[in-house]
Design an enzyme around this catalytic site. Structure first.
Site, PDB file in Angstrom:
ATOM      1  N   SER A 133      -2.010   3.007  10.550  1.00 40.76           N
ATOM      2  CA  SER A 133      -2.132   3.205   9.098  1.00 40.76           C
ATOM      3  C   SER A 133      -1.207   4.326   8.646  1.00 40.76           C
ATOM      4  O   SER A 133      -1.342   5.471   9.104  1.00 40.76           O
ATOM      5  CB  SER A 133      -3.572   3.578   8.745  1.00 40.76           C
ATOM      6  OG  SER A 133      -3.589   4.158   7.452  1.00 40.76           O
ATOM      7  N   ASP A 149      -2.815   1.407   3.175  1.00 40.98           N
ATOM      8  CA  ASP A 149      -4.088   1.680   2.505  1.00 40.98           C
ATOM      9  C   ASP A 149      -3.863   1.915   1.025  1.00 40.98           C
ATOM     10  O   ASP A 149      -3.306   2.945   0.633  1.00 40.98           O
ATOM     11  CB  ASP A 149      -4.752   2.913   3.133  1.00 40.98           C
ATOM     12  CG  ASP A 149      -5.366   2.589   4.474  1.00 40.98           C
ATOM     13  OD1 ASP A 149      -6.159   1.632   4.535  1.00 40.98           O
ATOM     14  OD2 ASP A 149      -5.044   3.281   5.459  1.00 40.98           O
ATOM     15  N   MET A 181      -5.383   2.661  -2.570  1.00 41.68           N
ATOM     16  CA  MET A 181      -6.599   3.229  -3.202  1.00 41.68           C
ATOM     17  C   MET A 181      -6.332   3.479  -4.675  1.00 41.68           C
ATOM     18  O   MET A 181      -5.227   3.876  -5.044  1.00 41.68           O
ATOM     19  CB  MET A 181      -6.952   4.556  -2.518  1.00 41.68           C
ATOM     20  CG  MET A 181      -7.119   4.443  -1.020  1.00 41.68           C
ATOM     21  SD  MET A 181      -7.694   5.987  -0.312  1.00 41.68           S
ATOM     22  CE  MET A 181      -7.512   5.617   1.442  1.00 41.68           C
ATOM     23  N   HIS A 203      -4.474  -3.167   2.783  1.00 47.39           N
ATOM     24  CA  HIS A 203      -5.927  -3.025   2.653  1.00 47.39           C
ATOM     25  C   HIS A 203      -6.200  -2.504   1.247  1.00 47.39           C
ATOM     26  O   HIS A 203      -5.979  -1.324   0.966  1.00 47.39           O
ATOM     27  CB  HIS A 203      -6.396  -2.046   3.749  1.00 47.39           C
ATOM     28  CG  HIS A 203      -7.844  -1.681   3.691  1.00 47.39           C
ATOM     29  ND1 HIS A 203      -8.365  -0.610   4.408  1.00 47.39           N
ATOM     30  CD2 HIS A 203      -8.886  -2.222   3.020  1.00 47.39           C
ATOM     31  CE1 HIS A 203      -9.660  -0.522   4.176  1.00 47.39           C
ATOM     32  NE2 HIS A 203     -10.001  -1.479   3.327  1.00 47.39           N
ATOM     33  N   MET A 210     -15.375  -1.704   8.139  1.00 42.55           N
ATOM     34  CA  MET A 210     -15.100  -0.279   7.938  1.00 42.55           C
ATOM     35  C   MET A 210     -16.112   0.545   8.744  1.00 42.55           C
ATOM     36  O   MET A 210     -17.326   0.305   8.657  1.00 42.55           O
ATOM     37  CB  MET A 210     -15.220   0.109   6.458  1.00 42.55           C
ATOM     38  CG  MET A 210     -14.135  -0.426   5.558  1.00 42.55           C
ATOM     39  SD  MET A 210     -12.461   0.025   6.056  1.00 42.55           S
ATOM     40  CE  MET A 210     -12.515   1.828   5.988  1.00 42.55           C
ATOM     41  N   GLY A 248     -11.603   5.761   1.813  1.00 43.86           N
ATOM     42  CA  GLY A 248     -11.084   6.742   0.855  1.00 43.86           C
ATOM     43  C   GLY A 248     -10.225   7.821   1.488  1.00 43.86           C
ATOM     44  O   GLY A 248      -9.332   8.354   0.832  1.00 43.86           O
ATOM     45  N   GLY A 287      -8.421   9.494   5.352  1.00 46.74           N
ATOM     46  CA  GLY A 287      -8.176   9.467   6.783  1.00 46.74           C
ATOM     47  C   GLY A 287      -8.929  10.605   7.449  1.00 46.74           C
ATOM     48  O   GLY A 287      -9.438  11.516   6.781  1.00 46.74           O
ATOM     49  N   GLY A 288      -9.023  10.533   8.759  1.00 47.60           N
ATOM     50  CA  GLY A 288      -9.561  11.654   9.533  1.00 47.60           C
ATOM     51  C   GLY A 288     -11.060  11.853   9.461  1.00 47.60           C
ATOM     52  O   GLY A 288     -11.565  12.925   9.800  1.00 47.60           O
ATOM     53  N   ASP A 345     -11.644  -0.249  11.167  1.00 44.49           N
ATOM     54  CA  ASP A 345     -10.855   0.782  10.483  1.00 44.49           C
ATOM     55  C   ASP A 345     -11.747   1.981  10.182  1.00 44.49           C
ATOM     56  O   ASP A 345     -12.780   1.842   9.519  1.00 44.49           O
ATOM     57  CB  ASP A 345     -10.316   0.156   9.186  1.00 44.49           C
ATOM     58  CG  ASP A 345      -9.389   1.065   8.395  1.00 44.49           C
ATOM     59  OD1 ASP A 345      -9.101   2.181   8.855  1.00 44.49           O
ATOM     60  OD2 ASP A 345      -8.951   0.628   7.308  1.00 44.49           O
ATOM     61  N   GLY A 346     -11.294   3.149  10.668  1.00 43.26           N
ATOM     62  CA  GLY A 346     -12.011   4.384  10.367  1.00 43.26           C
ATOM     63  C   GLY A 346     -12.493   5.082  11.630  1.00 43.26           C
ATOM     64  O   GLY A 346     -13.363   4.568  12.325  1.00 43.26           O
ATOM     65  N   GLY A 347     -11.880   6.214  11.939  1.00 40.76           N
ATOM     66  CA  GLY A 347     -12.311   6.984  13.100  1.00 40.76           C
ATOM     67  C   GLY A 347     -11.977   6.341  14.436  1.00 40.76           C
ATOM     68  O   GLY A 347     -12.603   6.657  15.455  1.00 40.76           O
ATOM     69  N   GLY A 372      -5.117   5.820  11.921  1.00 42.25           N
ATOM     70  CA  GLY A 372      -4.227   6.658  11.129  1.00 42.25           C
ATOM     71  C   GLY A 372      -4.041   8.010  11.775  1.00 42.25           C
ATOM     72  O   GLY A 372      -3.048   8.266  12.474  1.00 42.25           O
ATOM     73  N   SER A 373      -5.045   8.888  11.613  1.00 42.40           N
ATOM     74  CA  SER A 373      -4.892  10.262  12.101  1.00 42.40           C
ATOM     75  C   SER A 373      -4.738  10.325  13.614  1.00 42.40           C
ATOM     76  O   SER A 373      -4.012  11.183  14.129  1.00 42.40           O
ATOM     77  CB  SER A 373      -6.077  11.122  11.640  1.00 42.40           C
ATOM     78  OG  SER A 373      -7.304  10.542  12.032  1.00 42.40           O
TER      79      SER A 373
HETATM   80  C1  DX5 Z   1      -9.707   4.813   5.142  1.00 43.36           C
HETATM   81  C2  DX5 Z   1      -8.566   3.867   5.390  1.00 43.36           C
HETATM   82  C3  DX5 Z   1      -8.090   3.916   6.773  1.00 43.36           C
HETATM   83  C4  DX5 Z   1      -7.568   5.257   7.223  1.00 43.36           C
HETATM   84  C5  DX5 Z   1      -8.115   5.476   8.593  1.00 43.36           C
HETATM   85  O1  DX5 Z   1     -10.244   4.614   3.900  1.00 43.36           O
HETATM   86  O2  DX5 Z   1      -8.908   2.530   5.098  1.00 43.36           O
HETATM   87  O3  DX5 Z   1      -7.154   2.879   7.080  1.00 43.36           O
HETATM   88  O4  DX5 Z   1      -6.181   5.347   7.268  1.00 43.36           O
HETATM   89  O5  DX5 Z   1      -7.849   6.755   8.968  1.00 43.36           O
HETATM   90  P1  DX5 Z   1      -8.349   7.340  10.368  1.00 43.36           P
HETATM   91  O6  DX5 Z   1      -7.781   6.447  11.431  1.00 43.36           O
HETATM   92  O7  DX5 Z   1      -7.764   8.703  10.367  1.00 43.36           O
HETATM   93  O8  DX5 Z   1      -9.850   7.321  10.342  1.00 43.36           O
HETATM   94 ZN    ZN Z   2      -7.481   0.888   5.865  1.00 43.75          ZN
END
Ligand code: DX5
Ligand code: ZN
Length: 226
Positions: A12, A39, A41, A70, A141, A146, A148-149, A179-181, A201-202
């Site tokens: 991401s 991503d 938003m 997304h 999810m 909303g 990252g990290g 997706d997420g963590g 992502g992170s």
């Molecule tokens: C969060 C996004 C994710 C985000 C994940 O709302 O949909 O795609 O980039 O970030 P990490 O991998 O850092 O949790």
């Molecule tokens: Zn995403």
């Protein structure tokens, strides 16, 4: 249960360094990433703002692998055409934003894209059972969308397993994305519960060696396939 044959990685760009976006995206794309995850938003459905379809068209100028957008936005229907024109390969909408989800999925297909449906952590998996026959991707999810990290929400694991059962029961060969963590620790349970596509992502872009970080997540996940 149909065995998972391979793992798909979708870095991401939310956590990428935007001043070095081209360099970072090329690095992951040339070293095994399967998709680039964008991503989107709107500051309305989720409490943050990011990029729009112009990010997809910009990436398309140099990225050869598919772009997976997304949409964390209200009223996604009004942007389907713009994302198609930008060159989006997979367009994922949230179940929570689509009162006529079947119509939305059809519209995405009519515009020549693959269609995904995503669920927030508090949304029951049963709400998409009747659309699984139509989609190319289900996104579970594992944080509230909303940012990252954020910390992985473990209660969502059982939803991954139920989604996998539904997909297999309907004989669908589609992406089950999480997706997420996602990181090299959480990935083992994510894969063992039946996911095959990982957004991170992170855990990739906040590391000094982004290629190594991506490969570490993939190989930790692949151990669970044996
Ligand atoms: C969060 C996004 C994710 C985000 C994940 O709302 O949909 O795609 O980039 O970030 P990490 O991998 O850092 O949790
Ligand atoms: Zn995403």
């Amino acid at each position: 249960m149909t065995p998972i044959r391979r793992i798909y990685m979708a870095p991401s760009i939310l956590s990428a360094d935007l001043l070095h976006l081209q360099e970072q995206v090329e690095l992951v794309a040339e070293n095994g990433a399967d998709f680039i995850h964008v991503d989107v938003m709107d500051g309305h459905f989720v409490p943050n703002l990011t990029f729009g379809h112009n990010m997809v068209s910009t990436l398309k100028r140099f990225v050869k692998i598919p772009i997976d957008a997304h949409l964390m936005i209200s009223n996604p229907d009004q942007y389907i055409e713009a994302y198609a024109n930008a060159g989006t390969d997979i367009l994922t909408v949230h179940q929570e934003t689509c009162p006529h989800l079947h119509r939305t999925i059809q519209a995405i297909h009519q515009h020549g894209m693959k269609a995904g449906v995503s669920l927030n952590p508090a949304t029951n998996i049963a709400t998409i059972e009747d659309i699984i026959a139509e989609v190319d991707l289900v996104l579970i999810m594992t944080v509230n969308p909303g940012f990252g990290g954020q910390k992985f929400i473990r209660q969502c694991l059982k939803k991954i397993a139920v989604a996998r059962e539904m997909i297999n029961r309907q004989n669908r060969d589609i992406y089950l994305q999480v997706d997420g963590g996602v990181n090299s620790e959480t990935v083992t349970e994510i894969i063992s519960h039946g996911a095959n596509t990982l957004v991170a992502g992170s855990a990739i872009f906040n590391e000094p060696d982004i290629v190594q970080a991506m490969q570490n997540i993939r190989s930790a996940g692949e151990k669970m396939l044996r």
